[in-house]
Write an enzyme that holds these catalytic residues in place. Structure first.
Site, PDB file in Angstrom:
ATOM      1  N   ASN A 286       0.847  -1.190   0.000  1.00  0.00           N
ATOM      2  CA  ASN A 286       0.000   0.000   0.000  1.00  0.00           C
ATOM      3  C   ASN A 286       0.889   1.249   0.000  1.00  0.00           C
ATOM      4  O   ASN A 286       1.475   1.610   1.010  1.00  0.00           O
ATOM      5  CB  ASN A 286      -0.895  -0.059   1.258  1.00  0.00           C
ATOM      6  CG  ASN A 286      -1.827   1.142   1.378  1.00  0.00           C
ATOM      7  OD1 ASN A 286      -1.559   2.207   0.827  1.00  0.00           O
ATOM      8  ND2 ASN A 286      -2.909   0.967   2.120  1.00  0.00           N
TER       9      ASN A 286
ATOM     10  N   ASP B 131      -1.002  -3.728  11.127  1.00  0.00           N
ATOM     11  CA  ASP B 131      -2.350  -4.169  10.805  1.00  0.00           C
ATOM     12  C   ASP B 131      -3.277  -3.239  11.560  1.00  0.00           C
ATOM     13  O   ASP B 131      -3.036  -2.925  12.730  1.00  0.00           O
ATOM     14  CB  ASP B 131      -2.585  -5.619  11.232  1.00  0.00           C
ATOM     15  CG  ASP B 131      -3.821  -6.169  10.550  1.00  0.00           C
ATOM     16  OD1 ASP B 131      -3.819  -6.262   9.308  1.00  0.00           O
ATOM     17  OD2 ASP B 131      -4.811  -6.473  11.241  1.00  0.00           O
TER      18      ASP B 131
ATOM     19  N   GLY C 293      -9.432   4.687   2.810  1.00  0.00           N
ATOM     20  CA  GLY C 293     -10.313   3.845   3.629  1.00  0.00           C
ATOM     21  C   GLY C 293     -11.478   4.619   4.229  1.00  0.00           C
ATOM     22  O   GLY C 293     -12.214   5.317   3.523  1.00  0.00           O
ATOM     23  N   TYR C 294     -11.627   4.517   5.539  1.00  0.00           N
ATOM     24  CA  TYR C 294     -12.762   5.124   6.234  1.00  0.00           C
ATOM     25  C   TYR C 294     -12.512   6.582   6.608  1.00  0.00           C
ATOM     26  O   TYR C 294     -13.321   7.186   7.328  1.00  0.00           O
ATOM     27  CB  TYR C 294     -13.069   4.319   7.507  1.00  0.00           C
ATOM     28  CG  TYR C 294     -13.482   2.883   7.237  1.00  0.00           C
ATOM     29  CD1 TYR C 294     -14.804   2.554   6.961  1.00  0.00           C
ATOM     30  CD2 TYR C 294     -12.545   1.851   7.241  1.00  0.00           C
ATOM     31  CE1 TYR C 294     -15.187   1.244   6.706  1.00  0.00           C
ATOM     32  CE2 TYR C 294     -12.905   0.537   6.990  1.00  0.00           C
ATOM     33  CZ  TYR C 294     -14.220   0.237   6.721  1.00  0.00           C
ATOM     34  OH  TYR C 294     -14.599  -1.054   6.464  1.00  0.00           O
TER      35      TYR C 294
ATOM     36  N   LYS D 135      -3.527  14.467  10.595  1.00  0.00           N
ATOM     37  CA  LYS D 135      -3.894  13.058  10.795  1.00  0.00           C
ATOM     38  C   LYS D 135      -2.730  12.291  11.420  1.00  0.00           C
ATOM     39  O   LYS D 135      -2.899  11.585  12.426  1.00  0.00           O
ATOM     40  CB  LYS D 135      -4.312  12.413   9.466  1.00  0.00           C
ATOM     41  CG  LYS D 135      -4.656  10.932   9.649  1.00  0.00           C
ATOM     42  CD  LYS D 135      -4.969  10.192   8.366  1.00  0.00           C
ATOM     43  CE  LYS D 135      -5.087   8.700   8.666  1.00  0.00           C
ATOM     44  NZ  LYS D 135      -5.288   7.870   7.471  1.00  0.00           N
TER      45      LYS D 135
ATOM     46  N   ARG E 244      -1.965   4.995  13.693  1.00  0.00           N
ATOM     47  CA  ARG E 244      -0.690   4.581  13.110  1.00  0.00           C
ATOM     48  C   ARG E 244       0.442   5.489  13.603  1.00  0.00           C
ATOM     49  O   ARG E 244       1.531   5.012  13.915  1.00  0.00           O
ATOM     50  CB  ARG E 244      -0.777   4.594  11.573  1.00  0.00           C
ATOM     51  CG  ARG E 244       0.381   3.891  10.877  1.00  0.00           C
ATOM     52  CD  ARG E 244       0.111   3.645   9.404  1.00  0.00           C
ATOM     53  NE  ARG E 244      -1.080   2.840   9.227  1.00  0.00           N
ATOM     54  CZ  ARG E 244      -2.260   3.312   8.834  1.00  0.00           C
ATOM     55  NH1 ARG E 244      -2.403   4.589   8.525  1.00  0.00           N
ATOM     56  NH2 ARG E 244      -3.299   2.522   8.740  1.00  0.00           N
TER      57      ARG E 244
HETATM   58  P1  IMP Z   1      -4.644  -2.789   7.008  1.00  0.00           P
HETATM   59  O1  IMP Z   1      -4.978  -4.234   7.122  1.00  0.00           O
HETATM   60  O2  IMP Z   1      -3.793  -2.294   8.110  1.00  0.00           O
HETATM   61  O3  IMP Z   1      -4.116  -2.436   5.659  1.00  0.00           O
HETATM   62  O4  IMP Z   1      -5.974  -1.954   7.161  1.00  0.00           O
HETATM   63  C1  IMP Z   1      -7.216  -2.547   7.007  1.00  0.00           C
HETATM   64  C2  IMP Z   1      -8.275  -1.557   6.646  1.00  0.00           C
HETATM   65  O5  IMP Z   1      -8.558  -0.726   7.779  1.00  0.00           O
HETATM   66  C3  IMP Z   1      -7.934  -0.593   5.525  1.00  0.00           C
HETATM   67  O6  IMP Z   1      -8.156  -1.163   4.274  1.00  0.00           O
HETATM   68  C4  IMP Z   1      -8.936   0.512   5.809  1.00  0.00           C
HETATM   69  O7  IMP Z   1     -10.195   0.161   5.356  1.00  0.00           O
HETATM   70  C5  IMP Z   1      -8.946   0.542   7.326  1.00  0.00           C
HETATM   71  N1  IMP Z   1      -7.978   1.529   7.822  1.00  0.00           N
HETATM   72  C6  IMP Z   1      -6.799   1.283   8.482  1.00  0.00           C
HETATM   73  N2  IMP Z   1      -6.166   2.433   8.771  1.00  0.00           N
HETATM   74  C7  IMP Z   1      -6.930   3.427   8.274  1.00  0.00           C
HETATM   75  C8  IMP Z   1      -6.792   4.843   8.245  1.00  0.00           C
HETATM   76  O8  IMP Z   1      -5.816   5.453   8.716  1.00  0.00           O
HETATM   77  N3  IMP Z   1      -7.799   5.508   7.650  1.00  0.00           N
HETATM   78  C9  IMP Z   1      -8.885   4.916   7.109  1.00  0.00           C
HETATM   79  N4  IMP Z   1      -9.052   3.602   7.079  1.00  0.00           N
HETATM   80  C10 IMP Z   1      -8.081   2.853   7.679  1.00  0.00           C
END
Ligand code: IMP
Length: 187
Positions: free
Chosen positions: A9, A64, A146-147, A168, A174
């Site tokens: 990503n 994650d 994402g959200y 942010k 994160r």
């Molecule tokens: P990942 O598995 O850490 O890549 O995140 C899983 C999912 O959580 C992402 O695809 C987003 O839908 C959501 N997500 C995680 N971090 C964020 C963020 O900082 N902003 C918005 N959505 C997030």
């Protein structure tokens, strides 16, 4: 210092590089790993182990993360990326979230991030970060991913997608997990 990050990503890699100046942040796609742990920390460990074998003697990390909504019993949680099914689709996830929260009085939510780290000696560590807020009734803003258009952090009246990367990163799940990780690396 170099650190390998288990992700494909580019947006996430950029956020990590911005939060860790002084580090050479190198992405390494862990490929098809089964993220089947029940929690964020377990999934981060699965991902970091998948790349650590390729970088013996170096720092490696994986994160994650996901969204946990109180009125939905913590959903979407570890299923955040694929909440509305696969292939992953952020707009569809946001639509489903809004539908599932129709009429909900309590819209409080939090993002959680787990960072799993393998040190140059092969030791494993986990750092956690959280940011609390609420789910808006309509998406706003074009930044982030994402959200972000739906998440309004506590103390603000605008979404993560409206606030911009610098704000942010300074308060995000994160950002907080990375700050803890930086402290761990710096000893
Ligand atoms: P990942 O598995 O850490 O890549 O995140 C899983 C999912 O959580 C992402 O695809 C987003 O839908 C959501 N997500 C995680 N971090 C964020 C963020 O900082 N902003 C918005 N959505 C997030």
């Amino acid at each position: 210092m170099k650190i390998f990050v288990a992700t494909h990503n580019a947006h996430k890699l950029g956020e990590i590089a911005a939060i860790l100046p002084g580090f050479e942040v190198v992405g390494d796609d862990p490929g098809e790993v089964d993220e089947n742990a029940p929690d964020f920390a377990g999934n981060a460990l699965i991902k970091v182990r998948a790349i650590a074998a390729r970088h013996v003697g170096e720092w490696c990390m994986a994160d994650d993360s996901g969204l946990e909504v109180k009125a939905l019993g913590g959903a979407p949680g570890v299923r955040s990326a694929r909440y509305a099914g696969e292939p992953t689709d952020s707009a569809a996830n946001n639509r489903l979230l809004l539908r599932n929260l129709e009429g909900a009085g309590d819209r409080t939510a939090n993002f959680t991030c787990a960072i799993a780290l393998v040190d140059p000696q092969g030791g494993e560590h986990v750092c956690m970060g959280r940011v609390f807020g609420r789910i808006a009734t309509a998406p706003a803003g074009v930044g982030g991913f994402g959200y972000d258009p739906l998440f309004v952090p506590d103390g603000f009246d605008r979404s993560f997608a409206e606030l911009g990367a610098e704000t942010k990163n300074s308060i995000s799940h994160r950002g907080r997990a990375l700050a803890a990780m930086k402290g761990l690396i710096d000893g």
